[in-house]
Motif scaffolding. Structure first.
Motif, short mmCIF file in Angstrom:
data_model
loop_
_atom_site.label_atom_id
_atom_site.label_comp_id
_atom_site.label_asym_id
_atom_site.label_seq_id
_atom_site.Cartn_x
_atom_site.Cartn_y
_atom_site.Cartn_z
N PHE A 57 0.80 -1.21 0.00
CA PHE A 57 0.00 0.00 0.00
C PHE A 57 0.84 1.27 0.00
O PHE A 57 0.37 2.33 -0.41
N HIS A 58 2.10 1.16 0.48
CA HIS A 58 2.94 2.34 0.61
C HIS A 58 3.89 2.50 -0.57
O HIS A 58 4.32 3.62 -0.87
N GLU A 59 4.22 1.39 -1.23
CA GLU A 59 5.20 1.45 -2.32
C GLU A 59 4.62 0.97 -3.66
O GLU A 59 4.65 1.69 -4.66
N VAL A 60 4.11 -0.27 -3.66
CA VAL A 60 3.73 -0.89 -4.94
C VAL A 60 2.55 -0.18 -5.60
O VAL A 60 2.64 0.28 -6.75
N LEU A 61 1.42 -0.09 -4.89
CA LEU A 61 0.23 0.50 -5.51
C LEU A 61 0.41 1.97 -5.89
O LEU A 61 0.03 2.36 -7.02
N LYS B 243 5.68 8.93 0.33
CA LYS B 243 4.62 8.78 1.33
C LYS B 243 3.34 9.45 0.83
O LYS B 243 3.34 10.63 0.47
N PRO B 244 2.24 8.70 0.76
CA PRO B 244 1.00 9.29 0.27
C PRO B 244 0.45 10.34 1.22
O PRO B 244 0.74 10.32 2.42
N THR B 245 -0.34 11.23 0.69
CA THR B 245 -0.97 12.25 1.53
C THR B 245 -2.13 11.63 2.30
O THR B 245 -2.59 10.52 2.00
N LEU B 246 -2.61 12.37 3.29
CA LEU B 246 -3.75 11.88 4.08
C LEU B 246 -4.98 11.69 3.18
O LEU B 246 -5.72 10.72 3.35
N ASP B 247 -5.18 12.61 2.25
CA ASP B 247 -6.32 12.47 1.34
C ASP B 247 -6.20 11.20 0.51
O ASP B 247 -7.20 10.49 0.29
N GLU B 248 -4.98 10.89 0.04
CA GLU B 248 -4.77 9.68 -0.75
C GLU B 248 -5.05 8.43 0.08
O GLU B 248 -5.64 7.46 -0.41
N LEU B 249 -4.62 8.45 1.35
CA LEU B 249 -4.85 7.30 2.22
C LEU B 249 -6.34 7.11 2.48
O LEU B 249 -6.85 5.98 2.43
#
Length: 281
Positions: free
Chosen positions: A97-101, A122-128
């Motif tokens: 979820f943090h690297e591959v996708l 690192k994805p943003t909070l909105d992305e998470l």
């Protein structure tokens, strides 16, 4: 036949047969990483959009068309990760979820990072949050439980928001933690029997054992000795962090005295993540 890409997680190969728009992995590879022994059994309860079959050719195959192999989609991958109680599951989840996708969706492919390459993906909070909503939208979890699940997931990846996340989860649980929504193990067994057309409900002892096996609660054995020296054993159940997504602790007056005792109660949604079918007989 699907195009095949091979990713490597902690020296183990994970064959990818999907696309950036529709990620799909070979189920056997994922189960091997998560130490899940029986692939077919693990996927038995999966919905059609969570699993699939594809032809995969590997060197040495006699059939040029390859062999049929079970696959899991993005939603199915999430469920498989949840099934595993092994420490590797959390590491694998973070990697996927943090690297591959994010890499697949950003560039259309995933490349192993170089040792000297700084990681700033690192994805943003909105992305998470959007990712969590996308995964959970196809499940049968209640809206409140979906929100709690997303909050806990974001908290795990962004520890700096932990205080706020905990306050939000607490506020939601205060709303949903009502006696008419949270059921005893006895009631959970009765509900399962009603939904599946069983003549007899699943016994509460079995429900508790399955909940324990799923990592949702832990058992404390309380031993008491009466005046005659006879011992009695009583199981005291405690929610795990994982179990707090579906369970709550209620406090009631005991039936035989005025002492306040604690009981673990469960949302009906818990039946979506435990398997009582193995205990029906």
């Amino acid at each position: 036949m699907s195009d095949l890409s091979v990713f490597v997680f902690e020296s183990l190969e994970v064959r990818f047969v999907g696309t950036p728009e529709k990620p799909e992995w070979i189920a056997a590879d994922v189960c091997a990483i998560l130490e899940i022994q029986n692939v077919s059994q693990a996927l038995t309860s999966f919905d059609e959009d969570e699993r699939g079959i594809c032809n995969v050719y590997t060197p040495g195959d006699d059939n040029p068309q390859g062999q049929e192999m079970l696959t899991v989609t993005e939603a199915g991958l999430y469920r498989l990760i949840f099934k595993s109680r092994k420490p590797v599951a959390k590491r694998f989840q973070r990697w996927v979820f943090h690297e591959v996708l994010p890499s697949l969706r950003r560039t259309g492919r995933y490349e192993m990072p170089k040792p000297n390459q700084q990681q700033n993906t690192k994805p943003t909070l909105d992305e998470l949050v959007n990712f969590g909503q996308k995964i959970l939208s196809g499940t049968r979890l209640s809206a409140e439980l979906q929100t709690i699940t997303i909050l806990r997931g974001v908290q795990a990846l962004c520890p700096e928001i932990a205080p706020m996340a905990q306050e939000l989860v607490g506020a939601i649980q205060e709303i949903v933690a009502t006696p008419d929504r949270h059921l005893s193990p006895t009631a959970i067994g009765e509900l399962y029997a009603e939904r599946n057309g069983l003549s007899q409900p699943i016994k509460p002892q079995i429900v508790n054992r399955v909940l324990e096996f799923a990592g949702l609660q832990t058992k404390e054995v309380q031993i008491k000795t009466d005046t005659n020296g006879k011992q009695s054993h009583k199981n005291i159940w405690h929610l795990t962090e994982k179990g707090k997504l579906w369970g709550t602790v209620t406090r009631d007056k005991a039936r035989t005295h005025d002492k306040i005792v604690e009981h673990v109660r469960w949302l009906p949604d818990v039946l979506e993540v435990i398997d009582l079918s193995v205990e029906e007989n």
